[in-house]
Design an enzyme around this catalytic site. Structure first.
Site, PDB file in Angstrom:
ATOM      1  N   SER A  89       0.811  -1.220   0.000  1.00 32.39           N
ATOM      2  CA  SER A  89       0.000   0.000   0.000  1.00 32.39           C
ATOM      3  C   SER A  89       0.847   1.274   0.000  1.00 32.39           C
ATOM      4  CB  SER A  89      -0.951   0.012   1.193  1.00 32.39           C
ATOM      5  OG  SER A  89      -0.224   0.066   2.393  1.00 32.39           O
ATOM      6  N   ASP A 100       1.949  -0.621   7.312  1.00 33.37           N
ATOM      7  CA  ASP A 100       3.389  -0.876   7.361  1.00 33.37           C
ATOM      8  C   ASP A 100       4.036  -0.321   6.082  1.00 33.37           C
ATOM      9  OD1 ASP A 100       2.546  -2.578   5.383  1.00 33.37           O
ATOM     10  OD2 ASP A 100       3.343  -4.400   6.280  1.00 33.37           O
ATOM     11  N   ASP A 102       6.130  -2.005   3.183  1.00 32.36           N
ATOM     12  CA  ASP A 102       6.642  -3.266   2.661  1.00 32.36           C
ATOM     13  C   ASP A 102       7.891  -2.936   1.855  1.00 32.36           C
ATOM     14  OD1 ASP A 102       4.351  -5.052   3.488  1.00 32.36           O
ATOM     15  OD2 ASP A 102       3.311  -3.458   2.407  1.00 32.36           O
ATOM     16  N   ASP A 154       7.915  -4.470   6.900  1.00 30.79           N
ATOM     17  CA  ASP A 154       8.131  -5.853   6.468  1.00 30.79           C
ATOM     18  C   ASP A 154       9.313  -5.835   5.516  1.00 30.79           C
ATOM     19  OD1 ASP A 154       5.999  -6.786   7.877  1.00 30.79           O
ATOM     20  OD2 ASP A 154       4.680  -7.108   6.148  1.00 30.79           O
ATOM     21  N   LYS A 215     -10.880   0.150  -1.109  1.00 28.77           N
ATOM     22  CA  LYS A 215     -10.329  -0.622   0.016  1.00 28.77           C
ATOM     23  C   LYS A 215     -11.173  -0.425   1.279  1.00 28.77           C
ATOM     24  CE  LYS A 215      -5.870  -0.876   0.682  1.00 28.77           C
ATOM     25  NZ  LYS A 215      -4.481  -1.323   0.522  1.00 28.77           N
ATOM     26  N   TYR A 224     -12.769  -8.190   1.855  1.00 30.13           N
ATOM     27  CA  TYR A 224     -11.358  -7.907   1.599  1.00 30.13           C
ATOM     28  C   TYR A 224     -10.551  -8.903   2.409  1.00 30.13           C
ATOM     29  CZ  TYR A 224      -7.188  -4.793   1.214  1.00 30.13           C
ATOM     30  OH  TYR A 224      -5.956  -4.238   0.957  1.00 30.13           O
TER      31      TYR A 224
HETATM   32  N1  LIG Z   1       1.106 -14.084   3.587  1.00 32.80           N
HETATM   33  C1  LIG Z   1       1.610 -13.528   2.488  1.00 32.80           C
HETATM   34  N2  LIG Z   1       2.109 -14.303   1.509  1.00 32.80           N
HETATM   35  C2  LIG Z   1       2.612 -13.764   0.398  1.00 32.80           C
HETATM   36  N3  LIG Z   1       2.663 -12.460   0.163  1.00 32.80           N
HETATM   37  C3  LIG Z   1       2.190 -11.649   1.074  1.00 32.80           C
HETATM   38  C4  LIG Z   1       1.632 -12.126   2.296  1.00 32.80           C
HETATM   39  N4  LIG Z   1       1.252 -11.080   3.024  1.00 32.80           N
HETATM   40  C5  LIG Z   1       1.564 -10.003   2.302  1.00 32.80           C
HETATM   41  N5  LIG Z   1       2.118 -10.328   1.126  1.00 32.80           N
HETATM   42  C6  LIG Z   1       2.597  -9.406   0.079  1.00 32.80           C
HETATM   43  O1  LIG Z   1       2.871  -8.173   0.667  1.00 32.80           O
HETATM   44  C7  LIG Z   1       2.070  -7.159   0.083  1.00 32.80           C
HETATM   45  C8  LIG Z   1       1.675  -6.150   1.118  1.00 32.80           C
HETATM   46  O2  LIG Z   1       0.957  -6.768   2.131  1.00 32.80           O
HETATM   47  P1  LIG Z   1       0.373  -5.964   3.351  1.00 32.80           P
HETATM   48  O3  LIG Z   1      -0.221  -6.972   4.252  1.00 32.80           O
HETATM   49  O4  LIG Z   1       1.410  -5.066   3.921  1.00 32.80           O
HETATM   50  O5  LIG Z   1      -0.839  -5.168   2.700  1.00 32.80           O
HETATM   51  P2  LIG Z   1      -0.936  -3.735   2.059  1.00 32.80           P
HETATM   52  O6  LIG Z   1      -1.672  -3.856   0.782  1.00 32.80           O
HETATM   53  O7  LIG Z   1       0.399  -3.092   2.008  1.00 32.80           O
HETATM   54  O8  LIG Z   1      -1.906  -3.002   3.084  1.00 32.80           O
HETATM   55  P3  LIG Z   1      -1.551  -2.302   4.485  1.00 32.80           P
HETATM   56  O9  LIG Z   1      -1.818  -0.859   4.241  1.00 32.80           O
HETATM   57  O10 LIG Z   1      -2.502  -2.901   5.454  1.00 32.80           O
HETATM   58  O11 LIG Z   1      -0.113  -2.594   4.799  1.00 32.80           O
HETATM   59  C9  LIG Z   1       0.907  -7.917  -0.517  1.00 32.80           C
HETATM   60  O12 LIG Z   1       0.345  -7.217  -1.553  1.00 32.80           O
HETATM   61  C10 LIG Z   1       1.572  -9.179  -0.989  1.00 32.80           C
HETATM   62  O13 LIG Z   1       2.238  -8.949  -2.197  1.00 32.80           O
HETATM   63 MG   LIG Z   2       1.613  -3.026   3.676  1.00 35.39          MG
HETATM   64 MG   LIG Z   3       3.116  -5.937   4.928  1.00 33.42          MG
END
Ligand SMILES: Nc1ncnc2c1ncn2[C@@H]1O[C@H](COP(=O)(O)OP(=O)(O)OP(=O)(O)O)[C@@H](O)[C@H]1O
Ligand SMILES: [Mg+2]
Ligand SMILES: [Mg+2]
Length: 567
Positions: A89, A100, A102, A154, A215, A224
């Site tokens: 995100s 977080d 990523d 992450d 979202k 979701y």
């Molecule tokens: N369990 C998982 N297995 C594989 N890939 C994952 C997993 N969890 C997250 N990812 C990868 O990390 C990316 C980011 O995940 P995250 O959970 O941080 O969600 P986000 O879309 O960044 O929303 P948020 O704002 O809640 O962080 C996902 O789009 C996916 O590509």
């Molecule tokens: Mg994220």
């Molecule tokens: Mg994440």
């Protein structure tokens, strides 16, 4: 003449620009998103930038140290580089205050994955900004989760087949994927996909606001959650991106209305793609329903643009598809009303009614008598299998819909002996028995530390709403077989989980008015038992009250849903 770039595999549906009324609605949408705390403050935003700058320096330091260990000269070690990329995100620009970051660390070929978990781990631990660190080297995508300057991060790592990783490197060239192992490919995928999505939308600002709204809507409507068979973040992003391609000059407000219309009328399983699916240099599978039967089984395919293209929605089941389509329909009607000034954006983000919707629910309780870590692993594994139980349930003739809820509920109790533990598990998960639990100490975040030496029983509960066919009066529904298969699947996941003294799995069948209080928020009224005039008719859908224990399916009487099928 206007030589506007064409985005996507077809031309646009409309290139019309916004009217004054649409602009006004768009401003109102942004105001509503602000009210919903969708955006972070400027200070938080600048803190993220600061943290990312530090992480880039640490990545460089990491590669430098490993290079020096390999006896490289100082100059060569410095030139080995190392670069961070973001995905998720934050990269898409749709993160909220609590999101977080990523982050992918790209390293040259002489840096190993072990180094990530030793050298970089050590560098991180030496920093005063570090608040928490949890390395998970054996995850599907090996990861170090940290909290750094108040921000969750992450961190994943990918090694390229290059001697140096300069700051100018981008990851768009698919030839970079040559000679990489699967873990590196998976780690690179997140950034490659998000980068492509952003390249493929005509106006990133319009896309971002629309995606923030989708979202929020999808979360509120409880649709979701990739693990439970709904689209996840990447899939929702691609769906919004496709609509932006079709209406390149529209405002986010208009995109939302067209989103619901186009996707509810979509000829599923025709895939949603953002660009032609590419072939590539590797021996890896690219989504292709003409070749792979598995790909033909995808009900609402949404395909990632970066090579190797994959289906981001392979988890969708027949039931979750129906739920998604219902919500899309609902989205058309609400946004139409917003456009005719009968409703406002807050109506679009109203909460789901999952716990008022069905007459019958299954309560899947994964429980652990052990450590926090054992609980996390067991409940996480059971959570990831609930979707398979849904597939088995929806295949039963008497079940029209098996609808999984998107969030597990967590509880933990202190207990002293087996009898107490049994009492907790027997009484948890239904309204009529929850009073019996009041004598047990509930472990919370606040008292968790002081209760750390007590024996704890953790319970993670997932709910599946059932829409059963009450018309077929004679037809009784037997869920023993799917439940037993589900028990076996979870128990046999690994040997450790076969120990019933630590891990247990219980499925209870509850009626709506008997759902536990935890599923309702303060201020929500509980459903009450109705004196139904249609009692006789409904009888056919009533299930045996007798509790059943996990038994070989051969001994199951094959007549009814067990009230409590217990492992
Ligand atoms: N369990 C998982 N297995 C594989 N890939 C994952 C997993 N969890 C997250 N990812 C990868 O990390 C990316 C980011 O995940 P995250 O959970 O941080 O969600 P986000 O879309 O960044 O929303 P948020 O704002 O809640 O962080 C996902 O789009 C996916 O590509
Ligand atoms: Mg994220
Ligand atoms: Mg994440």
């Amino acid at each position: 003449m206007n030589y506007q770039k064409v985005y996507g595999i077809t031309g646009p549906v409309s290139t019309a620009g916004p009217t004054a009324a649409e602009n006004k609605l768009n401003d109102e949408l942004i105001q509503e998103l602000k009210k919903e705390s969708s955006f972070e403050s400027e200070q938080e935003a600048s803190n993220r930038i600061k943290v990312l700058k530090i992480l880039q320096e640490l990545a460089h330091e990491f590669v430098y140290r490993v290079s020096k260990k390999k006896n490289m000269s100082d100059g060569m070690a410095k030139d080995a580089g190392g670069k961070i990329f973001t995905f998720g995100s934050y990269r898409l620009g749709v993160h909220g205050p609590g999101s977080d970051i990523d982050t992918l660390v790209v390293v040259p070929k002489h840096v190993m994955r072990e180094d990530f978990f030793t050298v970089l781990d050590e560098i991180l631990r030496s920093r005063p900004e570090l608040e928490e660190i949890a390395p998970v080297p054996d995850a599907f995508v090996p990861i170090i989760k940290i909290k750094f300057s108040g921000i969750s991060i992450d961190l994943i790592c990918a090694k390229l087949d290059l001697a140096q990783i300069p700051q100018s490197l981008t990851l768009s060239d698919k030839n970079l994927l040559r000679n990489l192992d699967e873990k590196d490919l998976r780690a690179l995928n997140g950034t490659r996909v998000t980068d492509e999505i952003l390249e493929l939308v005509p106006k990133p600002i319009v896309f971002r606001i629309a995606l923030r709204a989708i979202k929020l809507w999808a979360n509120r409507r409880a649709i979701y959650a990739n693990v439970f068979g709904f689209p996840g973040g990447v899939a929702w992003a691609m769906l919004v991106a496709r609509i932006c391609q079709l209406y390149p000059n529209a405002t986010s407000a208009v995109i939302l209305n067209r989103f619901f219309k186009i996707l509810s009328e979509w000829k599923w399983p025709q895939p949603v793609v953002l660009k032609p699916i590419e072939d590539g240099p590797l021996q890896v599978r690219v989504w292709n329903p003409k070749i792979y039967a598995q790909d033909r089984s995808h009900r609402m395919p949404v395909i990632t643009p970066a090579y190797p293209s994959m289906c981001a929605t392979h988890n969708i089941t027949e039931s979750t598809k129906k739920v998604i389509l219902q919500e899309l329909e609902n989205g058309i009607s609400v946004t139409n009303d917003i456009f005719s000034n009968k409703k406002t954006w807050s109506d679009l983000f109203s909460k789901h009614n999952f716990f008022y919707k069905y007459k019958f629910y299954l309560t899947v309780m994964a429980s652990t008598r052990g450590t926090d870590e054992e609980n996390l692993k067991w409940s996480g594994m059971v959570e990831s299998k609930v979707r398979l139980l849904v597939l088995k349930l929806e295949a039963l003739p008497g079940i029209k819909l098996a609808h999984p809820f998107i969030k597990p509920f967590e509880a933990a109790f202190a207990y002293s002996d087996e009898t107490e533990c049994k009492e907790i598990l027997d009484n948890y998960g239904s309204f009529k028995t929850e009073e019996q639990l009041s004598k047990y100490k509930r472990i919370t975040e606040e008292n968790g530390q002081e209760a750390k030496d007590e024996k704890k029983c953790y319970i993670t509960t997932m709910y599946i709403g059932l829409d059963v066919n009450v018309e077929e009066k004679k037809e009784k529904i037997d869920i023993h077989v799917p439940c037993n298969e589900f028990f076996n699947l979870c128990r046999n996941f690994n040997e450790e989980y076969q120990n019933p003294d630590v891990y247990s799995l219980i499925i209870k069948y509850v009626k709506q008015y008997d759902l536990p209080s935890e599923v309702y928020e303060p201020g929500e009224t509980r459903p009450v038992k109705k004196k139904s005039k249609r009692r006789k008719q409904d009888k056919s859908a009533e299930f045996s009250k007798k509790a059943k224990s996990e038994a070989p399916s051969g001994t199951s009487q094959g007549s009814s849903i067990a009230e409590a099928t217990q492992a």
